[in-house]
Design an enzyme around this catalytic site. Structure first.
Site, PDB file in Angstrom:
ATOM      1  N   GLY A 124     106.648  12.740   1.356  1.00  0.00           N
ATOM      2  CA  GLY A 124     106.665  14.188   1.593  1.00  0.00           C
ATOM      3  C   GLY A 124     107.586  14.936   0.646  1.00  0.00           C
ATOM      4  O   GLY A 124     107.983  16.069   0.885  1.00  0.00           O
ATOM      5  N   GLY A 126     106.942  15.724  -2.559  1.00  0.00           N
ATOM      6  CA  GLY A 126     106.290  16.504  -3.605  1.00  0.00           C
ATOM      7  C   GLY A 126     106.271  15.788  -4.944  1.00  0.00           C
ATOM      8  O   GLY A 126     106.026  16.390  -5.971  1.00  0.00           O
ATOM      9  N   ASP A 174      98.199  16.253 -10.767  1.00  0.00           N
ATOM     10  CA  ASP A 174      98.905  15.081 -10.245  1.00  0.00           C
ATOM     11  C   ASP A 174      98.214  13.788 -10.647  1.00  0.00           C
ATOM     12  O   ASP A 174      98.828  12.864 -11.169  1.00  0.00           O
ATOM     13  CB  ASP A 174      99.006  15.159  -8.718  1.00  0.00           C
TER      14      ASP A 174
END
Length: 387
Positions: A124, A126, A174
């Site tokens: 979590g 990022g 990403d």
């Protein structure tokens, strides 16, 4: 690490057969935030932290998954037939989504497999643990079943699975940064065309430090999709007055000239960020090429201000980390990174200031927020590998 994971795999799934070990990195974006779905440029790099996978083909269609990060969930079972997202499937919706995406593109695995995962990316945070799992799964499918796909294909399949299977409207950055990573280089990527170049990151006497706010955020249920639709509304109104395909097509001058076409003030601010951030990213890469790390840092700082004021995705945790970083001598630049609403900041810090940076920012953050941040001094690594 590998040995310990294989032992755990054998304990869960039995010994014997062709057990293979893999790794896919996480990523951090140095500058160019919320530009990837707006047709702009991004500048991410792969990290040496990421996700490890141990896999072995089965003789039936069963899928068995186990994560050492979520041991309380035990072994989660599924099948390669009739894959669909399920709440109770939890994290396995990411690898299942990739298998589904391969099938959608005409690549059908001829059996199931057992898969154990372990990630050393803060969850979590990022730093793209989900995209790391997606690229890793695609890489494993290619290796186990001999599918003919490039690393760039793996990025696109990972994005497709997250969009269509998991319902998160992420851009390509990403997955691309992870699949195409190269040690000691960041990737200057035009998300509209997927043209890219590797830019060497030569940080003389400086380090990249990630500060994790430890505020959890969920991408799908955050305001991420809301920001996308605000940008889409702005784009549609701009397209009535100027011939563009995306916000990334605009120069700052063109935006300033035509911004009044956007009737909603909030949508105008969102579009302004997308346009200005794209131009900042182009300037930042130029600065690196000139070895002007000071200018690069200044552009990072400006990026954070824009994400805070125009895009409104920072929040008190990230703002505190960045504003405290700016007070520390030896900090070249600092900004939030990733989707926002929690997660991490990325800072470039002179070597002899790193310890002081961690101590000072850490203390100020805990005093203001009430819980501690975590700090990671990171290296830039390669893309996915079979170990």
């Amino acid at each position: 690490m590998e040995k310990r994971l294989i032992e755990k795999f054998e304990e869960l799934f039995g010994k014997g057969g062709d057990i293979r070990a893999y790794f896919a990195p996480g990523r951090v974006n140095l500058i160019g935030e919320h530009t990837d779905y707006n047709g702009g440029h991004v500048f991410p790099c792969a990290l040496t932290i990421g996700t490890y996978g141990i896999a072995r083909k089965r003789t039936d269609n069963k899928l068995r998954f186990y994560s050492m990060n979520f041991e309380q969930l035990g072994v989660l079972e599924s099948s390669i037939e009739g894959l669909k997202p399920e709440k109770e499937a939890d994290w396995t919706n990411y690898p299942k989504g990739v298998i589904w995406a391969f099938q959608e593109k005409g690549m059908q695995p001829d059996s199931g497999f057992d898969l154990l995962l372990f990630g050393n990316i803060p969850n979590g945070s990022g730093l793209s643990s989900s995209a790391s799992v997606e690229v890793l799964t695609g890489f494993i499918l290619r290796d186990l079943f001999g599918f003919e796909v490039t690393n760039q294909d793996l990025a696109l399949i990972g994005q497709y699975s997250e969009n269509k299977f998991n319902g998160v409207n992420c851009g390509i950055m990403d997955q691309f940064a992870i699949a195409m990573g190269k040690a000691e280089h960041a990737i200057f990527l035009d998300t509209a065309t997927l043209q890219f170049e590797y830019a060497p990151i030569r940080l003389k006497n400086a380090k990249i430090v990630i500060s994790c706010s430890n505020k959890k955020r969920g991408l799908g249920d955050s305001k991420y999709n809301e920001r996308r639709s605000e940008c889409e509304k702005a784009l549609a109104q701009l397209q009535e007055v100027i011939d563009i395909n995306s916000l990334g097509d605009l120069t700052i001058e063109e935006f300033e000239e035509h911004q009044d076409a956007i009737t909603d003030e909030v949508c105008r601010k969102r579009a302004k960020h997308a346009v200005y951030e794209n131009q900042r990213t182009i300037q930042a890469v130029d600065a690196l090429k000139q070895n002007d790390i000071t200018k690069f840092g200044k552009l990072m700082n400006e990026s954070h201000v824009s994400l805070r004021d125009d895009y409104e995705v920072t929040g008190v945790e990230l703002d505190t980390l960045v504003e405290e970083a700016w007070k520390v001598e030896g900090v070249i630049g600092s900004r939030m990174t990733g989707a926002g609403f929690g997660g991490c900041t990325v800072s470039i810090v002179e070597d002899d200031a790193v310890d002081n940076f961690i101590a000072k920012v850490g203390a100020a953050y805990e005093a203001k927020i009430g819980y501690a941040a975590d700090f990671y001094v990171v290296e830039i690594g390669d893309g996915p590998v079979r170990l």
